[in-house]
Write an enzyme that holds these catalytic residues in place. Structure first.
Site, PDB file in Angstrom:
ATOM      1  N   ARG A 155      -5.864   3.355  -7.944  1.00 43.57           N
ATOM      2  CA  ARG A 155      -4.613   4.123  -7.764  1.00 43.57           C
ATOM      3  C   ARG A 155      -4.052   3.913  -6.349  1.00 43.57           C
ATOM      4  O   ARG A 155      -3.558   4.842  -5.720  1.00 43.57           O
ATOM      5  CB  ARG A 155      -4.840   5.621  -7.988  1.00 43.57           C
ATOM      6  CG  ARG A 155      -5.145   6.010  -9.404  1.00 43.57           C
ATOM      7  CD  ARG A 155      -3.950   5.712 -10.324  1.00 43.57           C
ATOM      8  NE  ARG A 155      -4.128   6.339 -11.599  1.00 43.57           N
ATOM      9  CZ  ARG A 155      -4.898   5.830 -12.578  1.00 43.57           C
ATOM     10  NH1 ARG A 155      -5.504   4.679 -12.415  1.00 43.57           N
ATOM     11  NH2 ARG A 155      -5.020   6.476 -13.712  1.00 43.57           N
ATOM     12  N   SER A 228      -1.939  12.880 -14.128  1.00 39.61           N
ATOM     13  CA  SER A 228      -3.041  13.375 -13.291  1.00 39.61           C
ATOM     14  C   SER A 228      -2.472  13.799 -11.947  1.00 39.61           C
ATOM     15  O   SER A 228      -1.837  13.003 -11.266  1.00 39.61           O
ATOM     16  CB  SER A 228      -4.070  12.275 -13.048  1.00 39.61           C
ATOM     17  OG  SER A 228      -4.649  11.875 -14.258  1.00 39.61           O
ATOM     18  N   GLU A 324      -2.712  12.826  -6.258  1.00 42.71           N
ATOM     19  CA  GLU A 324      -2.370  11.483  -6.688  1.00 42.71           C
ATOM     20  C   GLU A 324      -0.851  11.341  -6.679  1.00 42.71           C
ATOM     21  O   GLU A 324      -0.313  10.257  -6.539  1.00 42.71           O
ATOM     22  CB  GLU A 324      -2.925  11.305  -8.114  1.00 42.71           C
ATOM     23  CG  GLU A 324      -3.132   9.896  -8.543  1.00 42.71           C
ATOM     24  CD  GLU A 324      -2.431   9.616  -9.837  1.00 42.71           C
ATOM     25  OE1 GLU A 324      -1.202   9.464  -9.812  1.00 42.71           O
ATOM     26  OE2 GLU A 324      -3.123   9.525 -10.861  1.00 42.71           O
TER      27      GLU A 324
HETATM   28  N1  EPU Z   1     -12.881  16.521 -18.490  1.00 41.20           N
HETATM   29  C1  EPU Z   1     -13.256  17.822 -18.706  1.00 41.20           C
HETATM   30  N2  EPU Z   1     -12.277  18.765 -18.757  1.00 41.20           N
HETATM   31  C2  EPU Z   1     -10.955  18.479 -18.587  1.00 41.20           C
HETATM   32  C3  EPU Z   1     -10.579  17.147 -18.358  1.00 41.20           C
HETATM   33  C4  EPU Z   1     -11.559  16.172 -18.303  1.00 41.20           C
HETATM   34  O1  EPU Z   1     -14.438  18.130 -18.860  1.00 41.20           O
HETATM   35  O2  EPU Z   1     -10.133  19.407 -18.632  1.00 41.20           O
HETATM   36  C5  EPU Z   1     -13.917  15.470 -18.489  1.00 41.20           C
HETATM   37  C6  EPU Z   1     -13.805  14.600 -19.741  1.00 41.20           C
HETATM   38  O3  EPU Z   1     -14.514  15.134 -20.807  1.00 41.20           O
HETATM   39  C7  EPU Z   1     -14.389  13.282 -19.265  1.00 41.20           C
HETATM   40  C8  EPU Z   1     -13.984  13.238 -17.794  1.00 41.20           C
HETATM   41  O4  EPU Z   1     -13.695  14.591 -17.402  1.00 41.20           O
HETATM   42  O5  EPU Z   1     -15.789  13.303 -19.332  1.00 41.20           O
HETATM   43  C9  EPU Z   1     -12.808  12.323 -17.537  1.00 41.20           C
HETATM   44  O6  EPU Z   1     -11.668  12.749 -18.289  1.00 41.20           O
HETATM   45  P1  EPU Z   1     -10.657  11.710 -18.987  1.00 41.20           P
HETATM   46  O7  EPU Z   1     -11.415  10.674 -19.714  1.00 41.20           O
HETATM   47  O8  EPU Z   1      -9.631  12.517 -19.706  1.00 41.20           O
HETATM   48  O9  EPU Z   1      -9.978  10.927 -17.808  1.00 41.20           O
HETATM   49  P2  EPU Z   1      -9.581  11.309 -16.324  1.00 41.20           P
HETATM   50  O10 EPU Z   1     -10.595  10.738 -15.408  1.00 41.20           O
HETATM   51  O11 EPU Z   1      -9.315  12.774 -16.223  1.00 41.20           O
HETATM   52  C10 EPU Z   1      -8.195   9.153 -15.877  1.00 41.20           C
HETATM   53  C11 EPU Z   1      -6.857   8.840 -15.270  1.00 41.20           C
HETATM   54  C12 EPU Z   1      -5.751   9.039 -16.301  1.00 41.20           C
HETATM   55  C13 EPU Z   1      -6.023   8.151 -17.502  1.00 41.20           C
HETATM   56  C14 EPU Z   1      -7.397   8.518 -18.072  1.00 41.20           C
HETATM   57  C15 EPU Z   1      -7.784   7.631 -19.199  1.00 41.20           C
HETATM   58  C16 EPU Z   1      -7.064   9.313 -12.881  1.00 41.20           C
HETATM   59  C17 EPU Z   1      -6.730  10.257 -11.774  1.00 41.20           C
HETATM   60  N3  EPU Z   1      -6.646   9.683 -14.093  1.00 41.20           N
HETATM   61  O12 EPU Z   1      -8.203  10.563 -16.156  1.00 41.20           O
HETATM   62  O13 EPU Z   1      -4.541   8.624 -15.702  1.00 41.20           O
HETATM   63  O14 EPU Z   1      -5.024   8.315 -18.487  1.00 41.20           O
HETATM   64  O15 EPU Z   1      -8.405   8.382 -17.040  1.00 41.20           O
HETATM   65  O16 EPU Z   1      -8.121   6.375 -18.701  1.00 41.20           O
HETATM   66  O17 EPU Z   1      -7.680   8.280 -12.641  1.00 41.20           O
HETATM   67  C18 EPU Z   1      -2.679   9.374 -14.395  1.00 41.20           C
HETATM   68  O18 EPU Z   1      -3.094   8.636 -13.503  1.00 41.20           O
HETATM   69  O19 EPU Z   1      -1.630  10.073 -14.255  1.00 41.20           O
HETATM   70  C19 EPU Z   1      -3.439   9.482 -15.630  1.00 41.20           C
HETATM   71  C20 EPU Z   1      -3.112  10.333 -16.614  1.00 41.20           C
END
Ligand code: EPU
Length: 332
Positions: A155, A228, A324
């Protein structure tokens, strides 16, 4: 032509009220020769999907409306103007028979904004596909940057670190190389299995990602948001080890020998803040990392709530969350 006091509410997906002192739509690269472009504007606006705007945007706001594919060939190479809608471009490449970017489908924003924060999802990042970025360097002229020049990170890129140096006008992509599909990240495998697909195509993956995103992420048309809100924090391994003793289920992704990336959404969720907030702003119940405008929120409201989230996560896990989204403007 420059206009004054333009309301940017409909130009940012958070739906935050903000007035640009001076506003210039950029529809032709010829305009870059105008005296306004000798120095950097306050805000370069693309799809407005990664912004946290405060009420007053002083100086000049440039809205990049250069749109469409400028050049392409039959091997899967494209030069795309910066204001083109990202999702529309991804769909176009898939329909034209050039897979590769299927994991990046449905990300809001423009092609020109994609390299700035090196957009990524489901194990893919845009930097993998970029061969050059064309930009206007203020006070200098048109330049072409190689991927190395762009210094891409998670990012992150040179454009994010050196704000006020370049205005991106077009991006070159190369989709000629056939890459293996990325199915291991997140729920993609489960989603494909549920649909009964065992030898997926890129279009199947695009369909799976579309369904996952729609089920988790709020549609900004109904709930203003900027995706995010925070980056996933990177911490030293020993910090992760201490957290893991208390929370054996903490999600973590190794970064290098000494560092681990944690999930900001999980931390916010476990701090008890998923779905919490007030009547104007809160954390989205389906994905805690997304802050939403529940109606009538201002940039200050969002900033106040995000500060509370940072405080609680720091107290509970000793982890600092870094926004972010790009903060621009000043209170009215
Ligand atoms: N989780 C929770 N509770 C929540 C949200 C997440 O327990 O309310 C846990 C999930 O179960 C999982 C982990 O946290 O084990 C990661 O969650 P998720 O796979 O939804 O992805 P993320 O790390 O929260 C990132 C990107 C997203 C992208 C997704 C999918 C960043 C900051 N965010 O989110 O990007 O869509 O992975 O690849 O890296 C963005 O940048 O705006 C964005 C939406």
């Amino acid at each position: 032509m420059i206009r004054e006091d333009i309301d940017l509410r409909r130009f940012n997906t958070f739906g935050l009220p903000a007035v640009a002192e001076r506003y210039l739509p950029l529809t032709d690269t010829e305009q870059l020769g105008d005296p306004e472009f000798r120095t950097a504007p306050t805000l370069v606006l693309g799809g407005g999907s990664n912004l946290l705007l405060l009420e007053h945007i002083p100086g000049l706001t440039v809205h990049v409306l250069l749109s469409g594919i400028e050049w392409s060939d039959d091997r899967g190479r494209f030069r795309v103007r910066a204001g083109t809608d990202w999702n529309q471009f991804v769909r176009y490449t898939l329909e034209a028979g050039f897979p590769g970017m299927e994991n990046l489908i449905l990300i809001p924003g423009t092609v020109g904004a994609a390299p700035v924060q090196n957009i990524g999802a489901y194990g893919a990042e845009v930097a993998e596909f970029i061969t050059a970025v064309h930009a206007w360097e203020y006070g200098r002229g048109m330049v072409e940057l190689s991927p190395e020049d762009c210094a891409f990170g998670y990012r992150d890129s040179r454009f994010k670190r050196e704000t006020g140096r370049f205005l991106i006008t077009a991006v070159d992509f190369d989709l000629s190389e056939r890459r293996p599909l990325k199915l291991e990240y997140g729920a993609i495998g489960a989603e494909l299995a549920a649909a009964g697909i065992d030898t997926p195509t890129a279009r199947d993956v695009a369909g799976a990602v579309t369904r996952i995103r729609r089920s988790k992420l709020p549609d900004w048309f109904f709930y203003g948001n900027s995706g995010s809100f925070f980056k996933n924090p990177v911490v030293p391994r020993d910090h992760h080890a201490r957290l893991q003793e208390k929370h054996p289920d903490i999600p973590a992704y190794p970064i290098d020998d000494d560092h681990v990336k944690l999930a900001a959404g999980w931390l916010i969720d476990r701090a008890g803040l998923r779905g919490q907030g007030n009547d104007r702003v809160g954390s989205y119940a389906g994905q805690a990392l997304v802050l939403v405008n529940r109606g009538g929120a201002s940039g200050r409201d969002v900033l106040a709530f995000s500060g509370l989230v940072q405080e609680r996560v720091a107290e509970q896990f000793g982890v600092e969350l870094e926004p972010e989204v790009q903060l621009t403007g000043s209170p009215a």
